[in-house]
Design an enzyme around this catalytic site. Structure first.
Site, PDB file in Angstrom:
ATOM      1  N   ARG A  30       2.897 -11.634 -15.820  1.00  8.75           N
ATOM      2  CA  ARG A  30       2.126 -12.967 -16.034  1.00  8.75           C
ATOM      3  C   ARG A  30       2.427 -13.615 -17.459  1.00  8.75           C
ATOM      4  NH1 ARG A  30      -4.006 -11.916 -13.118  1.00  8.75           N
ATOM      5  NH2 ARG A  30      -3.062 -12.264 -11.090  1.00  8.75           N
ATOM      6  N   GLU A  42       6.782  -8.169  -7.848  1.00 10.32           N
ATOM      7  CA  GLU A  42       6.202  -8.379  -6.335  1.00 10.32           C
ATOM      8  C   GLU A  42       6.408  -7.288  -5.322  1.00 10.32           C
ATOM      9  OE1 GLU A  42       3.775 -10.127  -5.485  1.00 10.32           O
ATOM     10  OE2 GLU A  42       3.702 -11.389  -7.238  1.00 10.32           O
ATOM     11  N   GLN A  47       2.005  -2.761  -1.520  1.00  7.62           N
ATOM     12  CA  GLN A  47       1.179  -1.462  -1.060  1.00  7.62           C
ATOM     13  C   GLN A  47       1.019  -0.404  -2.301  1.00  7.62           C
ATOM     14  OE1 GLN A  47       0.288  -0.978   2.604  1.00  7.62           O
ATOM     15  NE2 GLN A  47       0.379  -2.900   1.841  1.00  7.62           N
ATOM     16  N   TYR A  87       7.976   4.416  -1.108  1.00  4.70           N
ATOM     17  CA  TYR A  87       8.555   3.552  -0.549  1.00  4.70           C
ATOM     18  C   TYR A  87       9.976   3.093  -1.435  1.00  4.70           C
ATOM     19  CZ  TYR A  87       4.368   2.648   2.261  1.00  4.70           C
ATOM     20  OH  TYR A  87       3.387   2.756   3.140  1.00  4.70           O
ATOM     21  N   TYR A 125       5.896 -12.223   2.743  1.00  2.92           N
ATOM     22  CA  TYR A 125       4.942 -12.338   1.723  1.00  2.92           C
ATOM     23  C   TYR A 125       5.656 -12.469   0.380  1.00  2.92           C
ATOM     24  CZ  TYR A 125       2.616 -10.909  -2.402  1.00  2.92           C
ATOM     25  OH  TYR A 125       2.176 -11.038  -3.799  1.00  2.92           O
ATOM     26  N   ASP A 143      -1.084 -11.790   1.490  1.00  2.00           N
ATOM     27  CA  ASP A 143      -0.953 -10.297   1.380  1.00  2.00           C
ATOM     28  C   ASP A 143      -2.315  -9.796   2.050  1.00  2.00           C
ATOM     29  OD1 ASP A 143      -2.832 -10.975  -0.419  1.00  2.00           O
ATOM     30  OD2 ASP A 143      -2.222  -9.649  -1.997  1.00  2.00           O
ATOM     31  N   CYS A 207     -20.284 -14.143  -6.977  1.00  2.00           N
ATOM     32  CA  CYS A 207     -18.905 -14.892  -6.234  1.00  2.00           C
ATOM     33  C   CYS A 207     -19.098 -16.295  -6.460  1.00  2.00           C
ATOM     34  CB  CYS A 207     -18.977 -14.552  -4.692  1.00  2.00           C
ATOM     35  SG  CYS A 207     -17.735 -15.346  -3.690  1.00  2.00           S
ATOM     36  N   CYS A 213     -19.505 -19.621   1.619  1.00  4.22           N
ATOM     37  CA  CYS A 213     -18.841 -18.455   2.651  1.00  4.22           C
ATOM     38  C   CYS A 213     -19.472 -18.176   3.873  1.00  4.22           C
ATOM     39  CB  CYS A 213     -18.734 -17.086   1.730  1.00  4.22           C
ATOM     40  SG  CYS A 213     -17.994 -15.707   2.710  1.00  4.22           S
TER      41      CYS A 213
END
Length: 359
Positions: A30, A42, A47, A87, A125, A143, A207, A213
DNA sequence: TACTCGTGGAT
DNA sequence: TATCCAAGAGT
């Protein structure tokens, strides 16, 4: 938008964005707006947990700071940098994609969805994430976090494990993006999902969108999102040969596709058919190098669970005529020190570590 | 569509 | 201990 009016959407988006600006973590990726560096983050984050990615991303950026530096790097070195992240096709695809960017786009990461999406390893994504975060293009980046957050806020009970659900969530996610705020808002959705609207026992008490919500209002937030259950990993018996010749041990490279593609390991074969391990290993060496193999003693028994497989690895110390096993691109005789230069899956790293005591 | 493809941490 | 699962993509 289906069942969501502009007023509701605006209020939800505004609160998430405000919460994000005040609460976002100081993550290394960031601190840059470089599309390539964000892209790498990314791909690593697919995962994979943020805490796991941070040291890998830092090392990767130090070694491959630009599109060109990654494009011209030896593939084996890229794989070694990826060792332990899992992966591994992500690493191969990333380098292939970066090479394509280097040639077709003059080294500039595309800022259009069709171009980005056509690159290997870049799906719906990642393309949305790179375009929105790096270029502030107003496209959704859906995602697992976004599935969870939106399914709760708007009480959507579609099975998110089915590809058909993606369209609906992408539609809502795009609808929510405040004009000119795609970068921060898409990250807000994910950060919010990672810190407040977490999978189990969401922190509804703190929250910022609790009053909006629908899931919370109905008391069903803990049962969202709806997701099909995974099948348990399939057991697989593996026999592994630790073959010594003086101070060197034999390693082989796995095929370029499939499980642990391109990774190095101690010669192994599937013994799930129940045959005796010694017989299977002997047959394996006979077929591969036309050489006899003497299995000396049992060395170790390791268990390793993948997403869909459970390996039961029995390793044996063995002897063979080294002259009949010449080195090739996928066969090496190495010292334990040299072993560290080859990318190995975690289960074989553990074997390698316990080899030191054998010398 | 359903399966493949890793790993380590949280519950 | 077992299960889940984390900023998914390819086939």
């Amino acid at each position: 938008m289906a069942g969501i009016n502009h007023l509701e959407a605006n209020e939800v988006a505004k609160r998430l964005l405000t919460w994000y600006v005040q609460n976002k973590r100081d993550l290394p990726w960031r601190r840059t707006k470089d599309p390539y560096q964000i892209w790498v983050s990314e791909v690593m984050l697919q995962q994979t947990r943020v805490e796991s990615v941070i040291p890998y991303w830092n090392r990767f950026m130090e070694r491959f700071p630009t599109v060109e530096s990654l494009a011209v790097a030896p593939e084996e070195e890229v794989l070694k940098m990826w060792e332990g992240l899992g992966y591994y096709s992500r690493a191969r695809n990333l380098q292939a994609a970066v090479r394509e960017v280097n040639e077709k786009y003059g080294g500039r990461v595309p800022d259009s969805l069709p171009d980005m999406c056509s690159l290997p390893g870049v799906g719906p994504y990642t393309s949305g994430a790179v375009l929105s975060i790096a270029y502030n293009v107003s496209v959704p980046a859906v995602d697992g976090n976004v599935f969870r957050v939106l399914s709760r806020i708007f009480l959507i009970e579609d099975d998110v494990s089915k590809p058909a659900a993606r369209k609906k969530f992408e539609g809502i996610a795009e609808f929510l993006i405040p004009p000119g705020e795609a970068s921060d808002f898409n990250q807000a959705l994910m950060e919010f999902g990672a810190r407040i609207c977490i999978p189990k026992h969401p922190r509804c008490e703190t929250c910022p969108v609790q009053s909006l919500c629908r899931g919370y209002r109905e008391g069903v937030q803990d049962r969202l999102p709806v997701k099909g259950k995974k099948k348990p990993p399939r057991p697989l018996d593996i026999a592994t040969a630790i073959v010594w010749q003086r101070d060197r041990v034999l390693i082989t490279r796995r095929p370029p596709e499939g499980l642990l593609a391109g990774m190095w390991e101690f010669p192994s074969c599937d013994v799930s058919d129940g045959n005796r391990h010694e017989a299977e290993l002997t047959r394996f060496f006979q077929g591969k190098w036309d050489v006899g193999l003497q299995v000396k003693s049992h060395f170790a028994n390791l268990q390793h669970t993948f997403s869909h497989l459970h390996w039961n690895v029995q390793a044996y110390t063995c002897e063979a005529e080294a002259e009949k096993i010449p080195e090739t691109d996928s066969v090496k005789w190495v010292t334990t020190r040299e072993l560290t230069q080859f990318a190995m899956p975690v289960v074989h790293q553990k074997l390698a570590k316990s080899l030191d005591g054998l010398l």
